[in-house]
Design a protein around this motif. Sequence first.
Motif, PDB file in Angstrom:
ATOM      1  N   GLN A 126       0.829  -1.213   0.000  1.00 29.31           N
ATOM      2  CA  GLN A 126       0.000   0.000   0.000  1.00 29.31           C
ATOM      3  C   GLN A 126       0.862   1.261   0.000  1.00 29.31           C
ATOM      4  N   ILE A 200      -9.831  -4.087  -1.020  1.00 28.31           N
ATOM      5  CA  ILE A 200      -9.505  -4.406   0.362  1.00 28.31           C
ATOM      6  C   ILE A 200      -7.999  -4.636   0.457  1.00 28.31           C
ATOM      7  N   LEU A 324      -5.786  -1.294   8.770  1.00 25.40           N
ATOM      8  CA  LEU A 324      -7.002  -0.552   8.433  1.00 25.40           C
ATOM      9  C   LEU A 324      -6.915   0.896   8.910  1.00 25.40           C
ATOM     10  N   PHE A 325      -6.306   1.118  10.078  1.00 28.12           N
ATOM     11  CA  PHE A 325      -6.121   2.469  10.617  1.00 28.12           C
ATOM     12  C   PHE A 325      -5.287   3.311   9.653  1.00 28.12           C
ATOM     13  N   PHE A 327      -4.729   2.549   6.422  1.00 32.83           N
ATOM     14  CA  PHE A 327      -5.385   2.565   5.114  1.00 32.83           C
ATOM     15  C   PHE A 327      -6.549   3.555   5.072  1.00 32.83           C
ATOM     16  N   ILE A 328      -7.348   3.597   6.148  1.00 32.70           N
ATOM     17  CA  ILE A 328      -8.569   4.411   6.148  1.00 32.70           C
ATOM     18  C   ILE A 328      -8.299   5.854   6.577  1.00 32.70           C
ATOM     19  N   PHE A 329      -7.396   6.040   7.556  1.00 30.72           N
ATOM     20  CA  PHE A 329      -7.193   7.376   8.120  1.00 30.72           C
ATOM     21  C   PHE A 329      -5.870   8.027   7.706  1.00 30.72           C
ATOM     22  N   PRO A 332      -5.179   8.787   3.598  1.00 32.61           N
ATOM     23  CA  PRO A 332      -5.892   9.982   3.123  1.00 32.61           C
ATOM     24  C   PRO A 332      -5.336  11.282   3.704  1.00 32.61           C
TER      25      PRO A 332
END
Length: 349
Positions: A126, A200, A324-325, A327-329, A332
């Motif tokens: 990622q 995902i 996920l933390f 990737f999501i926050f 961005p």
Amino acid sequence: MHNVQSMGIVLGVSLVGVWIFTLLHLPVPWLLGPLFFVLISQFFIKTDFYWPAALRNMGLIIIGISIGQSFQFHMFKNLGWLIGVMLLMNGMILLFSFLLSLMLVKVGNLPLKTAIICTVPGGFSQVVAFAEEEEIDLPIVTYFHVIRVISIVIGIPLLLHVHAMNSQKESAISFSTLMALILLFLVAIGAVWVGKKIKIPVPYFLLPLILVIGLQFFSINTPEVPSPFLQMAQLMMGAYIGKLLTPKMLVFEKKIILLGIITTILLLLFTVGQGWMLMKMMNYSLATGILSTAAGGLDQMSLLASAIGADVSVVTVFQLFRILFVFIFILPLLKAFCHYIDQRDAGRV
């Protein structure tokens, strides 16, 4: 034909690594043996090593299924407290990573944007994809994250002085069990395909994992993955990770190469400190605490947890939360930050 020959060399080197690691009673021989020997051999064997991502992905699916079968739901008691602890640990490592990036700016003269991406504790694929998208210095970012992943995967088992535990039952594989395994594998591939469509993270590991956990939740039994399958899956992963750090990557000035090693060592020491905190706060074993907080990949840390007898469920949930933390926050936020830096540098701010 050249690729087939090169794959044969990588396979041969990997098996030698397994043999020597087993002979010396070193931890996780089927993962670390291939990783270490493929990594070192590239600097002496004058040919391009080839190991297709498809083999690594196949290994990830097998490991994802196996980890899913080991998953226990006990840790979801006191979920609110657990989420608070995970937020605290992720906040600490993000702050520490930011301090490391400031060191890279000061000592290595790297642009702030590049330095931050070099130290962000996200998943390797990622972060590299993000760097490519933002047109950040891709070779330097790749080097920093490759050396981090390799050092953590090799360093933690050696640091803990533990040996691979063989929890698999050594029994003959019946025809019906083999057919059930093939069916499960095909369903897992379908789940991966869906996961990739909706973007995902870590789909080759995470989707088989979620699939098997879901089946377990509904009391649907799945055939146990035999030990030889897991060993080959580890070899597939180890060879691929070892191949990541190529001699061609070490063309930076010595200061950058040294800073990559220093930041990795500091991050590893910080991980040990966080692991000790988790051990005291949550009454986990030190191995579980360290693997839960290590800035390695979800797949690699879960695999190591299974291999060395740490709590697979705890490690998987902590690592999944971190991925996920980020990737999501975090990504961005980094995207917005990079946009701001670009505008400022262009004189529009």
